[in-house]
Design an enzyme around this catalytic site. Structure first.
Site: not given
Length: 359
Positions: A102, A171, A195
């Site tokens: 990511w 993030d 999530k």
């Protein structure tokens, strides 16, 4: 069919109590005669939901008045572009730390807007550890420092922060609300909801108010953080049902005792699973122990040919979505807030029995 233990990395499991409450309110929210999905986003009813979600999140994370809470759309991947477009206005570069897939995606998108100063990477060791945060060659004249403290795919996590005057942009898609953090140490936090917060479709953004001034007038109106803040996250129709479910999750978290209580449970869950893996020659986790993720636990089988059978039998046992990401293979158990200890223990029991049958 009864409920299973869902180890999916996202969209992930939601607390059963939240799902039941949403089910009960599906056709008639609080006597309005309509579902949240049907009501106007500018109605008094929905505005109360939005206000509740912001207030609960602020309490859970101790967010002070220096920060704005925004609900954005497009997923965290859209923020990979939106962040440099907003926060690098007037700057030539930004610092990025590469700790996995990511981070790499965020870097790729940022390069379309500015010069990326790669201050550290663990790519050369296949992302099994994290660069030394105390020795990063940070450029203090850059726009910000971007980090991803938990790499969902690789299962790498770090909790410390570099010492810098740069705004730290993080993030936290896979760790938000799972552990204590000091929001005041960050310039901006963003997290896709699917999530630890709710269903896919909304991104939580917590941004320091002084940074909103960086949003230029040349930005598309729906991309401007300043415009989003000025319009209370409603430049256009927001993902109303996703925000409503997020509010229910925030309520559930408060009922569990808040972030401190969730962190204690998450430590226990992760320790139980890692201890079992480490005690076995049949399973292995490749990540340096100091940087193992509490949320995403990848593991491999000594005999790779047994992977398909493992997934087939685990699914039949009510343990769902244990396949590793397609880019790395193996197995992965995502054990976010909504996964109870009972689910982790059921996985360990299955893994032990599978090893006895096939080891």
């Amino acid at each position: 069919m009864s409920r299973v233990y869902n180890f999916c990395s996202g969209p992930a499991a939601l607390p059963e109590a939240v799902l039941k409450k949403a089910q009960a309110e599906m056709l008639d929210w609080h006597g309005t005669g309509v579902s949240v999905m049907e009501m106007s986003h500018r109605s008094t009813e929905f505005m109360s939901i939005l206000a509740s979600a912001k207030a609960r999140l602020a309490r859970l994370l101790n967010i002070n008045d220096d920060y704005e809470i925004l609900f954005a759309q497009g997923g965290a991947s859209t923020l990979f572009s939106q962040i440099p477009a907003n926060l690098a206005n007037g700057y030539d570069s930004a610092c990025y730390l590469d700790t996995g897939v990511w981070s790499t995606k965020a870097i790729k998108e940022a390069k379309k807007y500015l010069d990326v100063n790669l201050v550290g990477s663990s790519k050369d060791v296949n992302y099994i550890t994290v660069p030394n945060l105390d020795t990063l060659p940070l450029d203090e004249s850059a726009a910000y420092l971007h980090i991803c403290p938990n790499e969902t795919i690789g299962g790498v996590e770090f909790s410390g922060l570099p010492k810098t005057d740069l705004p730290i942009v993080a993030d936290l898609s896979s760790t938000i609300l799972s552990r204590k953090i000091d929001v005041s140490q960050y310039g901006m936090i963003y997290a896709g909801a699917q999530k630890n917060v709710g269903p896919a479709g909304v991104v939580i953004c917590i941004i320091r108010k002084d940074l909103l001034a960086r949003s230029g007038d040349n930005l598309p109106s729906t991309w401007s953080f300043a415009n989003l803040a000025a319009n209370d996250s409603m430049i256009n129709t927001p993902p109303t049902f996703a925000i409503y479910l997020a509010d229910l999750v925030f309520e559930w978290l408060e009922e569990q005792g808040g972030v401190d209580a969730m962190e204690a449970v998450n430590i226990q869950k992760a320790k139980a699973l890692y201890d079992f893996i480490d005690s076995s020659d049949f399973y292995a986790n490749p990540i340096e122990p100091a940087y193992r993720s509490r949320m995403n636990v990848p593991f491999t089988l000594a005999d790779k040919s047994l992977e398909s059978l493992f997934l087939e039998e685990s699914e039949a046992a009510g343990l769902r979505t244990l396949a590793g990401h397609r880019s790395v293979g193996g197995m992965r158990a995502s054990i976010y807030n909504a996964m109870p200890m009972e689910g982790v223990l059921a996985l360990i029991d299955f893994m032990s029995a599978f090893e006895k049958r096939h080891g």
